[in-house]
Design a protein around this motif. Structure first.
Motif, PDB file in Angstrom:
ATOM      1  N   ALA A   2      -3.662 -18.943   3.418  1.00  0.00           N
ATOM      2  CA  ALA A   2      -3.145 -19.497   4.669  1.00  0.00           C
ATOM      3  C   ALA A   2      -2.684 -18.413   5.635  1.00  0.00           C
ATOM      4  CB  ALA A   2      -1.986 -20.445   4.366  1.00  0.00           C
ATOM      5  N   ILE A   3      -2.652 -17.151   5.179  1.00  0.00           N
ATOM      6  CA  ILE A   3      -2.180 -16.034   6.003  1.00  0.00           C
ATOM      7  C   ILE A   3      -3.326 -15.046   6.184  1.00  0.00           C
ATOM      8  CG2 ILE A   3      -0.580 -14.084   6.110  1.00  0.00           C
ATOM      9  CD1 ILE A   3       1.424 -15.816   4.581  1.00  0.00           C
ATOM     10  N   ALA A   4      -3.613 -14.696   7.426  1.00  0.00           N
ATOM     11  CA  ALA A   4      -4.730 -13.795   7.718  1.00  0.00           C
ATOM     12  C   ALA A   4      -4.505 -12.428   7.086  1.00  0.00           C
ATOM     13  CB  ALA A   4      -4.899 -13.656   9.226  1.00  0.00           C
ATOM     14  N   GLY A   5      -5.566 -11.889   6.506  1.00  0.00           N
ATOM     15  CA  GLY A   5      -5.482 -10.568   5.895  1.00  0.00           C
ATOM     16  C   GLY A   5      -5.604  -9.462   6.931  1.00  0.00           C
ATOM     17  N   SER A   6      -5.063  -8.270   6.586  1.00  0.00           N
ATOM     18  CA  SER A   6      -5.126  -7.132   7.498  1.00  0.00           C
ATOM     19  C   SER A   6      -5.520  -5.837   6.795  1.00  0.00           C
ATOM     20  CB  SER A   6      -3.771  -6.915   8.178  1.00  0.00           C
ATOM     21  OG  SER A   6      -2.800  -6.482   7.230  1.00  0.00           O
ATOM     22  N   ASP A   7      -5.325  -5.775   5.479  1.00  0.00           N
ATOM     23  CA  ASP A   7      -5.573  -4.547   4.700  1.00  0.00           C
ATOM     24  C   ASP A   7      -4.695  -3.387   5.154  1.00  0.00           C
ATOM     25  OD1 ASP A   7      -7.737  -5.588   3.006  1.00  0.00           O
ATOM     26  OD2 ASP A   7      -8.903  -5.643   4.861  1.00  0.00           O
ATOM     27  N   GLN A   8      -3.549  -3.699   5.747  1.00  0.00           N
ATOM     28  CA  GLN A   8      -2.638  -2.658   6.210  1.00  0.00           C
ATOM     29  C   GLN A   8      -1.470  -2.510   5.239  1.00  0.00           C
ATOM     30  OE1 GLN A   8      -3.125  -0.691   9.183  1.00  0.00           O
ATOM     31  NE2 GLN A   8      -5.130  -1.637   8.789  1.00  0.00           N
ATOM     32  N   ASP A   9      -1.132  -1.262   4.922  1.00  0.00           N
ATOM     33  CA  ASP A   9       0.029  -1.006   4.069  1.00  0.00           C
ATOM     34  C   ASP A   9       1.313  -1.430   4.775  1.00  0.00           C
ATOM     35  OD1 ASP A   9      -1.231   0.231   1.785  1.00  0.00           O
ATOM     36  OD2 ASP A   9      -1.629   1.954   3.073  1.00  0.00           O
ATOM     37  N   TYR A  10       2.282  -1.882   3.974  1.00  0.00           N
ATOM     38  CA  TYR A  10       3.548  -2.322   4.581  1.00  0.00           C
ATOM     39  C   TYR A  10       4.766  -1.677   3.921  1.00  0.00           C
ATOM     40  CZ  TYR A  10       5.173  -5.451   0.859  1.00  0.00           C
ATOM     41  OH  TYR A  10       5.659  -5.951  -0.334  1.00  0.00           O
ATOM     42  N   LEU A  11       4.569  -0.931   2.838  1.00  0.00           N
ATOM     43  CA  LEU A  11       5.641  -0.158   2.213  1.00  0.00           C
ATOM     44  C   LEU A  11       5.242   1.314   2.199  1.00  0.00           C
ATOM     45  CD1 LEU A  11       6.613  -2.203  -1.001  1.00  0.00           C
ATOM     46  CD2 LEU A  11       7.856  -2.116   1.165  1.00  0.00           C
ATOM     47  N   ARG A  12       6.232   2.179   2.430  1.00  0.00           N
ATOM     48  CA  ARG A  12       5.994   3.626   2.352  1.00  0.00           C
ATOM     49  C   ARG A  12       7.109   4.257   1.532  1.00  0.00           C
ATOM     50  NH1 ARG A  12       3.911   1.955   7.138  1.00  0.00           N
ATOM     51  NH2 ARG A  12       1.864   2.827   7.718  1.00  0.00           N
ATOM     52  N   PHE A  13       6.696   5.040   0.547  1.00  0.00           N
ATOM     53  CA  PHE A  13       7.625   5.724  -0.338  1.00  0.00           C
ATOM     54  C   PHE A  13       7.548   7.229  -0.056  1.00  0.00           C
ATOM     55  CE2 PHE A  13       6.216   1.881  -2.419  1.00  0.00           C
ATOM     56  CZ  PHE A  13       7.377   1.335  -2.936  1.00  0.00           C
ATOM     57  N   VAL A  14       8.706   7.871   0.033  1.00  0.00           N
ATOM     58  CA  VAL A  14       8.780   9.300   0.300  1.00  0.00           C
ATOM     59  C   VAL A  14       9.467   9.987  -0.870  1.00  0.00           C
ATOM     60  CG1 VAL A  14       9.672  11.075   1.848  1.00  0.00           C
ATOM     61  CG2 VAL A  14       8.876   8.897   2.779  1.00  0.00           C
ATOM     62  N   GLY A  15       8.823  11.027  -1.395  1.00  0.00           N
ATOM     63  CA  GLY A  15       9.396  11.777  -2.504  1.00  0.00           C
ATOM     64  C   GLY A  15       9.482  13.262  -2.200  1.00  0.00           C
ATOM     65  N   SER A  16      10.059  14.012  -3.111  1.00  0.00           N
ATOM     66  CA  SER A  16      10.227  15.452  -2.901  1.00  0.00           C
ATOM     67  C   SER A  16       8.900  16.204  -2.906  1.00  0.00           C
ATOM     68  CB  SER A  16      11.148  16.031  -3.984  1.00  0.00           C
ATOM     69  OG  SER A  16      10.620  15.746  -5.281  1.00  0.00           O
ATOM     70  N   ASP A  17       7.862  15.614  -3.507  1.00  0.00           N
ATOM     71  CA  ASP A  17       6.559  16.273  -3.595  1.00  0.00           C
ATOM     72  C   ASP A  17       5.449  15.557  -2.833  1.00  0.00           C
ATOM     73  OD1 ASP A  17       7.750  18.140  -5.255  1.00  0.00           O
ATOM     74  OD2 ASP A  17       7.078  17.166  -7.102  1.00  0.00           O
ATOM     75  N   GLY A  18       5.778  14.495  -2.106  1.00  0.00           N
ATOM     76  CA  GLY A  18       4.733  13.791  -1.386  1.00  0.00           C
ATOM     77  C   GLY A  18       5.152  12.382  -1.017  1.00  0.00           C
ATOM     78  N   ALA A  19       4.173  11.568  -0.694  1.00  0.00           N
ATOM     79  CA  ALA A  19       4.453  10.214  -0.220  1.00  0.00           C
ATOM     80  C   ALA A  19       3.365   9.261  -0.703  1.00  0.00           C
ATOM     81  CB  ALA A  19       4.543  10.193   1.299  1.00  0.00           C
ATOM     82  N   LEU A  20       3.698   7.969  -0.700  1.00  0.00           N
ATOM     83  CA  LEU A  20       2.773   6.945  -1.175  1.00  0.00           C
ATOM     84  C   LEU A  20       2.846   5.731  -0.265  1.00  0.00           C
ATOM     85  CD1 LEU A  20       0.903   6.160  -3.697  1.00  0.00           C
ATOM     86  CD2 LEU A  20       2.903   4.890  -4.508  1.00  0.00           C
ATOM     87  N   ALA A  21       1.678   5.195   0.112  1.00  0.00           N
ATOM     88  CA  ALA A  21       1.604   3.959   0.888  1.00  0.00           C
ATOM     89  C   ALA A  21       1.193   2.829  -0.042  1.00  0.00           C
ATOM     90  CB  ALA A  21       0.606   4.102   2.027  1.00  0.00           C
ATOM     91  N   PHE A  22       1.771   1.644   0.205  1.00  0.00           N
ATOM     92  CA  PHE A  22       1.541   0.485  -0.671  1.00  0.00           C
ATOM     93  C   PHE A  22       1.136  -0.713   0.166  1.00  0.00           C
ATOM     94  CE2 PHE A  22       2.934  -3.370  -2.784  1.00  0.00           C
ATOM     95  CZ  PHE A  22       2.551  -3.167  -4.103  1.00  0.00           C
ATOM     96  N   PRO A  23       0.117  -1.481  -0.270  1.00  0.00           N
ATOM     97  CA  PRO A  23      -0.485  -1.477  -1.610  1.00  0.00           C
ATOM     98  C   PRO A  23      -1.762  -0.664  -1.769  1.00  0.00           C
ATOM     99  CG  PRO A  23      -1.112  -3.478  -0.507  1.00  0.00           C
ATOM    100  CD  PRO A  23      -0.221  -2.746   0.454  1.00  0.00           C
ATOM    101  N   SER A  24      -2.198   0.093  -0.744  1.00  0.00           N
ATOM    102  CA  SER A  24      -3.452   0.843  -0.895  1.00  0.00           C
ATOM    103  C   SER A  24      -3.324   1.968  -1.910  1.00  0.00           C
ATOM    104  CB  SER A  24      -3.884   1.424   0.455  1.00  0.00           C
ATOM    105  OG  SER A  24      -3.069   2.519   0.831  1.00  0.00           O
ATOM    106  N   LEU A  25      -2.078   2.416  -2.173  1.00  0.00           N
ATOM    107  CA  LEU A  25      -1.777   3.546  -3.051  1.00  0.00           C
ATOM    108  C   LEU A  25      -2.360   4.851  -2.521  1.00  0.00           C
ATOM    109  CD1 LEU A  25      -2.071   1.975  -6.624  1.00  0.00           C
ATOM    110  CD2 LEU A  25      -0.216   1.881  -4.965  1.00  0.00           C
ATOM    111  N   THR A  26      -2.559   4.923  -1.199  1.00  0.00           N
ATOM    112  CA  THR A  26      -2.912   6.193  -0.570  1.00  0.00           C
ATOM    113  C   THR A  26      -1.757   7.165  -0.780  1.00  0.00           C
ATOM    114  OG1 THR A  26      -4.207   5.057   1.123  1.00  0.00           O
ATOM    115  CG2 THR A  26      -3.514   7.326   1.599  1.00  0.00           C
ATOM    116  N   ARG A  27      -2.080   8.365  -1.272  1.00  0.00           N
ATOM    117  CA  ARG A  27      -1.029   9.330  -1.604  1.00  0.00           C
ATOM    118  C   ARG A  27      -1.210  10.595  -0.773  1.00  0.00           C
ATOM    119  NH1 ARG A  27      -0.426  13.268  -5.747  1.00  0.00           N
ATOM    120  NH2 ARG A  27      -2.390  12.605  -6.716  1.00  0.00           N
TER     121      ARG A  27
END
Length: 352
Positions: free
Chosen positions: A241-266
């Motif tokens: 019922a909700i249109a898809g976008s394939d866009q990440d909506y969470l971003r995690f930042v760490g001391s050695d890098g970062a991660l986007a979710f849910p694509s898991l692009t690092r």
């Protein structure tokens, strides 16, 4: 071993559980409990094993999924546990923290498995995200944005404009459980609320800051008035019922890098030496996963646990309480105007 299971409540979410029970090779639907005679008769005509009350459920039943209104969760949950049935109750676990804690205590005392239906954990990309997060070093922070503009007629029903029906209590609990699943315990919430767009008594937008036990900080903007491609549902295509976008909506930042979710692009190290701002980060695409029905994955995991398997993905009753507690902490903070720690939420607080 096929698990004989009943579903209690045949509303919209109950019918989704009925659907996946029929699709699963690991459960057998013994009964659907629905007190509303009209709905019960309507569904019985489709061949479903409809009954009016728990006492009418076949004796060989070993488990139950509770999909009734929130105010009934504790009552139906207690009745199922008293019968020795493993129980999965839709979120929230109960109407108040006191009622939810009593239910978990009853299940623990009886030795009966009790889970809360936070099914987003069951997506393969959610499970893989925990391993991916270990590759970005010590977690510094997480940023989330959920904004889906609900259609105007959504609010035609009076209860959807009443206290407790805003996105804070309706939608945020999903995000809190997922962040706890990925990051760990939350200690404190601080929230700002706004009703500037729809001008209802309830909020249409909330901005929340979180403190995690591991020292990381989090921020989350949630709104049902702002149009955007950013939400779990749009990113995952989970809800038709909700249109898809394939866009990440969470971003995690760490001391050695970062991660986007849910694509898991690092984003990570590009060369030797210290990782610092003068050196570019290397972008690494995430693993792709087939789309699944998370409710089907959840019911299969539930059946496996009842039959003796170990599982570290399903949301336990205790985890369900913690997600509920932090959601209520955010609500209380928004109403009182100061940060609220998890342990400071009154046991009888309903969020309004």
């Amino acid at each position: 071993m096929t698990l004989p299971l009943c579903v209690i409540g045949a509303g919209s979410i109950g019918q989704r559980h009925i659907e996946v029970a029929g699709l699963s090779d690991h459960v057998r639907l013994t009964a659907v409990v629905e007190p509303n005679a009209g709905l019960r008769d309507q569904l019985a005509q489709t061949g479903l094993p409809m009954v009016a009350a728990l006492d009418d459920v076949p004796a060989d039943t070993r488990a139950a999924i509770i999909a009734t209104p929130t105010q009934d969760h504790a009552l139906s949950g207690a009745a199922c546990i008293a019968r020795g049935w493993a129980t999965l109750v839709e979120k929230p676990t109960a109407g108040t923290l006191d009622a939810a804690r009593a239910l978990v205590t009853q299940a623990d005392t009886a030795g009966v498995p009790l889970f809360t239906g936070h099914h987003r954990r069951c997506h393969p990309f959610s499970i893989a995200a925990r391993e991916a997060l270990a590759q970005i070093g010590d977690l510094v922070g997480v940023q989330g944005l959920w904004s889906l503009r609900k259609h105007t007629t959504y609010y035609d029903a009076d209860w959807r404009r009443a206290p407790g029906a805003g996105p804070l209590l309706t939608n945020l609990t999903h995000e809190i459980d997922l962040m706890r699943f990925l990051v760990g315990e939350m200690l404190e919430a601080s929230a700002l609320l706004s009703s500037a767009q729809r001008r209802f008594v309830i909020e249409d937008t909330a901005s929340i800051a979180f403190r995690f036990a591991n020292g990381a900080l989090g921020s989350f903007l949630i709104s049902d008035a702002g149009a955007s491609p950013w939400s779990f549902e749009a990113a995952s295509h989970e809800n038709p019922a909700i249109a898809g976008s394939d866009q990440d909506y969470l971003r995690f930042v760490g001391s050695d890098g970062a991660l986007a979710f849910p694509s898991l692009t690092r984003w990570g190290r590009s060369g030797p030496g210290e990782i610092e701002w003068s050196k570019p980060l290397t972008k690494l695409p995430g693993q792709s996963f087939p789309r699944i029905d998370p409710l089907l994955a959840q019911i299969d995991r539930f059946a496996a646990v009842v039959n003796g398997a170990a599982d570290d993905v399903l949301c336990t009753g205790a985890d369900g309480i913690k997600a509920m507690e932090m959601t209520l902490a955010a609500a209380l903070s928004g109403h009182r105007g100061h940060p609220v720690k998890a342990g400071d939420v009154p046991g009888n607080y309903t969020g309004v």
